[in-house]
Motif scaffolding. Structure first.
Motif, PDB file in Angstrom:
ATOM      1  N   GLY A   1      52.284  22.334   4.204  1.00 46.87           N
ATOM      2  CA  GLY A   1      52.300  22.617   2.767  1.00 46.87           C
ATOM      3  C   GLY A   1      51.348  21.697   2.010  1.00 46.87           C
ATOM      4  N   LEU A   2      51.312  20.453   2.412  1.00 44.72           N
ATOM      5  CA  LEU A   2      50.398  19.484   1.784  1.00 44.72           C
ATOM      6  C   LEU A   2      48.943  19.892   2.036  1.00 44.72           C
ATOM      7  CD1 LEU A   2      49.568  16.816   0.483  1.00 44.72           C
ATOM      8  CD2 LEU A   2      50.153  15.656   2.628  1.00 44.72           C
ATOM      9  N   LYS A   3      48.687  20.267   3.287  1.00 42.95           N
ATOM     10  CA  LYS A   3      47.329  20.696   3.655  1.00 42.95           C
ATOM     11  C   LYS A   3      46.920  21.918   2.826  1.00 42.95           C
ATOM     12  CE  LYS A   3      47.302  23.467   6.969  1.00 42.95           C
ATOM     13  NZ  LYS A   3      47.799  23.944   8.277  1.00 42.95           N
ATOM     14  N   THR A   4      47.845  22.865   2.659  1.00 41.37           N
ATOM     15  CA  THR A   4      47.547  24.068   1.874  1.00 41.37           C
ATOM     16  C   THR A   4      47.309  23.709   0.405  1.00 41.37           C
ATOM     17  OG1 THR A   4      48.905  25.369   3.376  1.00 41.37           O
ATOM     18  CG2 THR A   4      48.414  26.362   1.231  1.00 41.37           C
ATOM     19  N   ALA A   5      48.089  22.764  -0.104  1.00 40.98           N
ATOM     20  CA  ALA A   5      47.904  22.346  -1.505  1.00 40.98           C
ATOM     21  C   ALA A   5      46.502  21.772  -1.704  1.00 40.98           C
ATOM     22  CB  ALA A   5      48.975  21.316  -1.884  1.00 40.98           C
TER      23      ALA A   5
ATOM     24  N   LYS B   1      37.838  19.131   7.683  1.00 40.27           N
ATOM     25  CA  LYS B   1      37.061  20.337   7.974  1.00 40.27           C
ATOM     26  C   LYS B   1      36.884  21.177   6.710  1.00 40.27           C
ATOM     27  CE  LYS B   1      36.756  23.918  11.515  1.00 40.27           C
ATOM     28  NZ  LYS B   1      37.434  24.556  12.664  1.00 40.27           N
ATOM     29  N   MET B   2      37.969  21.350   5.940  1.00 40.39           N
ATOM     30  CA  MET B   2      37.857  22.201   4.740  1.00 40.39           C
ATOM     31  C   MET B   2      36.972  21.553   3.672  1.00 40.39           C
ATOM     32  SD  MET B   2      41.583  21.907   2.821  1.00 40.39           S
ATOM     33  CE  MET B   2      42.661  22.067   4.217  1.00 40.39           C
TER      34      MET B   2
ATOM     35  N   ALA C   1      31.285  18.310  17.901  1.00 41.37           N
ATOM     36  CA  ALA C   1      31.124  18.235  16.444  1.00 41.37           C
ATOM     37  C   ALA C   1      30.805  19.592  15.827  1.00 41.37           C
ATOM     38  CB  ALA C   1      30.043  17.221  16.089  1.00 41.37           C
ATOM     39  N   ALA C   2      29.927  20.353  16.486  1.00 39.51           N
ATOM     40  CA  ALA C   2      29.492  21.622  15.917  1.00 39.51           C
ATOM     41  C   ALA C   2      30.641  22.612  15.789  1.00 39.51           C
ATOM     42  CB  ALA C   2      28.390  22.229  16.787  1.00 39.51           C
ATOM     43  N   PHE C   3      31.718  22.396  16.548  1.00 35.90           N
ATOM     44  CA  PHE C   3      32.832  23.342  16.548  1.00 35.90           C
ATOM     45  C   PHE C   3      33.982  22.885  15.664  1.00 35.90           C
ATOM     46  CE2 PHE C   3      30.540  23.454  20.564  1.00 35.90           C
ATOM     47  CZ  PHE C   3      30.158  24.790  20.607  1.00 35.90           C
ATOM     48  N   GLY C   4      33.898  21.665  15.125  1.00 38.41           N
ATOM     49  CA  GLY C   4      34.947  21.163  14.232  1.00 38.41           C
ATOM     50  C   GLY C   4      36.252  20.888  14.963  1.00 38.41           C
ATOM     51  N   GLY C   5      36.190  20.763  16.271  1.00 38.52           N
ATOM     52  CA  GLY C   5      37.403  20.494  17.048  1.00 38.52           C
ATOM     53  C   GLY C   5      37.032  20.454  18.516  1.00 38.52           C
ATOM     54  N   VAL C   6      38.000  20.094  19.343  1.00 35.55           N
ATOM     55  CA  VAL C   6      37.711  19.934  20.778  1.00 35.55           C
ATOM     56  C   VAL C   6      37.715  21.289  21.484  1.00 35.55           C
ATOM     57  CG1 VAL C   6      38.487  18.866  22.918  1.00 35.55           C
ATOM     58  CG2 VAL C   6      38.743  17.649  20.753  1.00 35.55           C
TER      59      VAL C   6
END
Ligand code: KG4
Ligand code: ZN
Length: 351
Positions: free
Chosen positions: A216-220, A174-175, A41-46
């Motif tokens: 692109g969706l994620k960036t938007a 995460k963002m 969890a602390a790293f936001g990913g595996v």
């Protein structure tokens, strides 16, 4: 046929015992999943090295519990199965080696299972779906539309050109400062949000090839979040809702494109199946239900416990393979990359 399956390709240590009686659904006698979310969890990913060590610590206990929950001994099994990839190689080595060792000790046949094949065949475990069917496989690392023609027979109709669906959920979470894994958090926050507040793009909409693109969706979403920062709780809810609404539209549109591609080569599918962690998402399941009813086919989604990574799907895929006489040797090497369809093994292709 009674098979024990072991899953360690990512961040769940899992084992299960499944019974296969022939064609038709199987029976899950036990299904033990120990998630490592807290460790990562602390790293936001595996973190691969942490995952591998956690599998070593957990696996013996998880296997023992799978056997005792099922009320069977190692001797009563007809075979052992372990996921041999694709995934994080350190974890794969742990589960694969354990599966082989148990098979050797108990003198039982062994099946080295492709994790993606296990997701793909789960609909046969739960619902006895007949071949051929159209499959949306959507997890943290994979997003593919596949024609499932038989055990070991897969044709990839489309894939993502950049991020996987689950990865997009994880990155958006995460963002926005939500936890990992992101999918369930985003779905929960979206339920309170206003999807109409932001107009996010629907990438690939209307394209004939059933491919996906999500970056692109994620960036938007990121640009919008930066524009309105600092974010209130309502902002986060609305961003999640608008993101998820875009994903739902994209998934439905791409599944329709996949259905057309499927029909051209194989006629009517026996079902529209969704599998992988993202199959847990309620609005996505609902949208696929709509696509399926337009196709006149049933929509089959695993129960929530079998959407994410689990040992039952590995045991079942092993049982299906062993029933066809497909036994693997104890020299079977881990495969960190292992596409289901040889065509997708082309250089540069994202599995
Ligand atoms: O199949 P899975 O457990 O592991 C992989 O093989 O990747 O899938 C995990 C992925 C994660 O990206 C997670 O965020 C996503 O599935 N996921 C969801 C939901 N539950 C899990 N995505 C959207 N909505 C959900 N409810
Ligand atoms: Zn998976």
């Amino acid at each position: 046929m009674l098979v024990l399956g072991i899953e360690t390709t990512c961040d769940e240590t899992a084992a299960a015992v499944v019974r296969r009686r022939g064609e038709g659904p199987g029976e899950v006698l036990s299904n033990v999943v120990r998630a490592q979310f807290d460790a990562h969890a602390a790293f936001g990913g595996v973190v691969p090295e942490i995952a591998a060590r956690a599998h070593i610590d957990a696996l013996d206990g998880v296997v023992a519990k799978a056997l005792s929950d099922a009320g069977v001994t190692l001797d009563e099994l007809d075979g052992l199965a372990a996921a041999a990839g694709p995934g994080l190689v350190g974890g794969v080595i742990v589960g694969l080696t354990a599966g082989k060792a148990l098979a050797l000790a108990a003198d039982k046949p062994f099946s080295a299972v492709n994790h993606l094949e296990a997701h793909a065949l789960t609909a046969r475990l739960t619902d006895g779906v007949a071949f051929p069917y159209l499959l949306l496989l959507a997890s943290g690392g994979h997003t593919q539309l596949l024609a499932v023609l038989g055990v070991g027979r897969y044709l990839r109709l489309g894939t993502t050109l950049d991020d996987a669906l689950g990865e997009a959920f994880d990155k958006v979470a995460k963002m926005l400062g939500l936890g990992y894994p992101g999918g369930p958090q985003v779905e929960r926050r979206a339920a309170n949000g206003d999807p109409a507040r932001f107009a996010f793009p629907r990438p690939m909409h209307g394209r004939v090839e059933p491919n996906f693109s999500l970056s692109g969706l994620k960036t938007a979403v990121r640009l919008e979040a930066e524009r309105i920062a600092p974010l209130s709780e309502t902002d986060v809810d609305d961003l999640c809702a608008a993101f998820q609404a875009a994903v739902v539209d994209v998934v439905a549109n791409r599944a329709r494109a996949g259905a057309r591609a499927f029909a051209e080569s194989f006629g009517a599918p026996s079902a529209l199946v969704v599998a992988g962690g993202v199959a847990a998402n309620g609005p996505i399941r609902q949208a696929l239900q709509g696509v399926a009813s337009d196709l006149g086919a049933p929509m089959v989604a695993p129960p929530l416990a079998l959407c994410g990574d689990n040992g039952a799907m590995i045991a079942w895929a092993g049982a299906e393979r062993l029933a066809l006489g497909l036994v693997d040797g104890l020299d079977f090497a881990p495969r960190p990359r292992w596409p289901l369809d040889a065509a997708s093994a082309a250089p540069g292709a994202k599995a």
